[in-house]
Design a protein around this motif. Structure first.
Motif, PDB file in Angstrom:
ATOM      1  N   GLY A  26     -16.360  21.919  39.894  1.00 42.76           N
ATOM      2  CA  GLY A  26     -17.380  22.318  39.049  1.00 42.76           C
ATOM      3  C   GLY A  26     -16.389  22.930  37.634  1.00 42.76           C
ATOM      4  O   GLY A  26     -16.107  21.921  37.905  1.00 42.76           O
ATOM      5  N   SER A  27     -16.974  23.661  37.115  1.00 40.43           N
ATOM      6  CA  SER A  27     -16.288  23.923  35.705  1.00 40.43           C
ATOM      7  C   SER A  27     -14.185  24.868  36.160  1.00 40.43           C
ATOM      8  O   SER A  27     -14.770  25.676  35.713  1.00 40.43           O
ATOM      9  N   ILE A  28     -14.181  23.505  36.216  1.00 38.59           N
ATOM     10  CA  ILE A  28     -12.776  24.188  36.929  1.00 38.59           C
ATOM     11  C   ILE A  28     -11.563  24.289  35.477  1.00 38.59           C
ATOM     12  O   ILE A  28     -10.853  25.309  36.071  1.00 38.59           O
ATOM     13  N   SER A  29     -11.806  23.338  34.533  1.00 41.68           N
ATOM     14  CA  SER A  29     -10.734  23.966  33.354  1.00 41.68           C
ATOM     15  C   SER A  29     -11.139  25.311  33.262  1.00 41.68           C
ATOM     16  O   SER A  29     -10.670  25.493  32.273  1.00 41.68           O
ATOM     17  N   ILE A  51      -3.735  34.479  42.146  1.00 46.44           N
ATOM     18  CA  ILE A  51      -2.905  33.861  41.149  1.00 46.44           C
ATOM     19  C   ILE A  51      -3.208  33.550  40.057  1.00 46.44           C
ATOM     20  O   ILE A  51      -4.897  32.894  40.080  1.00 46.44           O
ATOM     21  N   GLY A  52      -2.321  33.476  38.690  1.00 49.20           N
ATOM     22  CA  GLY A  52      -2.848  33.037  37.620  1.00 49.20           C
ATOM     23  C   GLY A  52      -2.501  31.333  37.522  1.00 49.20           C
ATOM     24  O   GLY A  52      -1.443  30.961  38.675  1.00 49.20           O
ATOM     25  N   ARG A  53      -3.418  30.428  36.225  1.00 44.48           N
ATOM     26  CA  ARG A  53      -3.021  29.507  36.118  1.00 44.48           C
ATOM     27  C   ARG A  53      -1.520  29.302  35.464  1.00 44.48           C
ATOM     28  O   ARG A  53      -0.923  28.170  36.307  1.00 44.48           O
ATOM     29  N   ASP A  72      -2.775  24.705  44.906  1.00 46.78           N
ATOM     30  CA  ASP A  72      -2.095  23.632  44.341  1.00 46.78           C
ATOM     31  C   ASP A  72      -3.363  23.003  43.612  1.00 46.78           C
ATOM     32  O   ASP A  72      -4.354  22.415  44.160  1.00 46.78           O
ATOM     33  N   ASN A  73      -2.865  22.583  42.314  1.00 44.83           N
ATOM     34  CA  ASN A  73      -3.415  22.481  41.512  1.00 44.83           C
ATOM     35  C   ASN A  73      -4.382  20.658  41.086  1.00 44.83           C
ATOM     36  O   ASN A  73      -5.785  21.245  40.390  1.00 44.83           O
ATOM     37  N   ALA A  74      -3.765  20.235  41.657  1.00 42.97           N
ATOM     38  CA  ALA A  74      -3.529  19.235  41.922  1.00 42.97           C
ATOM     39  C   ALA A  74      -5.152  18.917  43.071  1.00 42.97           C
ATOM     40  O   ALA A  74      -6.171  18.384  42.530  1.00 42.97           O
ATOM     41  N   LYS A  75      -5.611  19.716  43.530  1.00 44.68           N
ATOM     42  CA  LYS A  75      -6.537  19.680  44.836  1.00 44.68           C
ATOM     43  C   LYS A  75      -7.647  20.695  44.577  1.00 44.68           C
ATOM     44  O   LYS A  75      -8.260  21.816  45.573  1.00 44.68           O
ATOM     45  N   ASN A  76      -6.897  21.309  43.152  1.00 46.31           N
ATOM     46  CA  ASN A  76      -8.019  22.630  43.038  1.00 46.31           C
ATOM     47  C   ASN A  76      -8.109  23.720  43.619  1.00 46.31           C
ATOM     48  O   ASN A  76      -9.557  24.391  44.327  1.00 46.31           O
ATOM     49  N   THR A  77      -7.365  23.962  45.157  1.00 48.54           N
ATOM     50  CA  THR A  77      -7.024  24.446  46.341  1.00 48.54           C
ATOM     51  C   THR A  77      -6.131  25.902  46.291  1.00 48.54           C
ATOM     52  O   THR A  77      -5.076  25.935  45.399  1.00 48.54           O
ATOM     53  N   VAL A  78      -7.058  27.090  46.328  1.00 42.51           N
ATOM     54  CA  VAL A  78      -5.521  28.234  46.309  1.00 42.51           C
ATOM     55  C   VAL A  78      -5.834  28.623  48.035  1.00 42.51           C
ATOM     56  O   VAL A  78      -6.679  27.991  48.542  1.00 42.51           O
ATOM     57  N   TYR A  79      -4.238  28.606  48.355  1.00 49.61           N
ATOM     58  CA  TYR A  79      -4.563  29.985  50.061  1.00 49.61           C
ATOM     59  C   TYR A  79      -4.070  30.595  50.250  1.00 49.61           C
ATOM     60  O   TYR A  79      -2.882  31.372  49.488  1.00 49.61           O
ATOM     61  N   LEU A  80      -4.292  31.294  51.293  1.00 47.99           N
ATOM     62  CA  LEU A  80      -3.105  32.333  51.234  1.00 47.99           C
ATOM     63  C   LEU A  80      -3.030  32.148  52.450  1.00 47.99           C
ATOM     64  O   LEU A  80      -3.629  32.511  53.875  1.00 47.99           O
TER      65      LEU A  80
END
Length: 115
Positions: A26-29, A51-53, A72-80
């Motif tokens: 969606g509105s990733i930016s 986690i911040g940008r 992983d900003n390229a995948k728009n994914t955050v991990y824990l």
């Protein structure tokens, strides 16, 4: 709007590890931070890690040294990455995105730590 899809929860023995993933669309930016909260039965939802940008991170004291948040900003994914899990980590884990268009939540994923 932002849509969040979580995965990776499950049942693990004490001392074990799990990795949660949260993918945004969606509105990733508009997003400037993403993170994880957890909510145990009968308790309030609590912040686990953010986690911040720019890659800056924050952890709750209860998980410092055991959990690691990454993105992983390229995948728009955050991990824990959750290591050395304890029974008291048992909860529903929710992904959150924070941005200029407001906060959005994922549907939650159950993490159960039990022998």
């Amino acid at each position: 709007q932002v849509q969040l899809v979580e995965s990776g929860g499950g049942l693990v023995q004490p001392g074990g590890s799990l990795r949660l993933s949260c993918t945004a669309s969606g509105s990733i930016s508009s997003i400037y931070a993403m993170g994880w909260y957890h909510q145990a039965p009968g308790k309030q939802r609590e912040l686990v890690a953010v986690i911040g940008r720019d890659g800056s991170t924050y952890y709750a004291d209860s998980v410092k040294g055991r959990f690691t948040i990454s993105s992983d900003n390229a995948k728009n994914t955050v991990y824990l990455q959750m290591n050395s899990l304890k029974p008291e980590d048992t909860a529903v884990y929710y992904c959150i995105s924070q941005g200029t268009r407001g906060d959005y939540w994922g549907q939650g994923t159950q993490v159960t730590v039990s022998s």
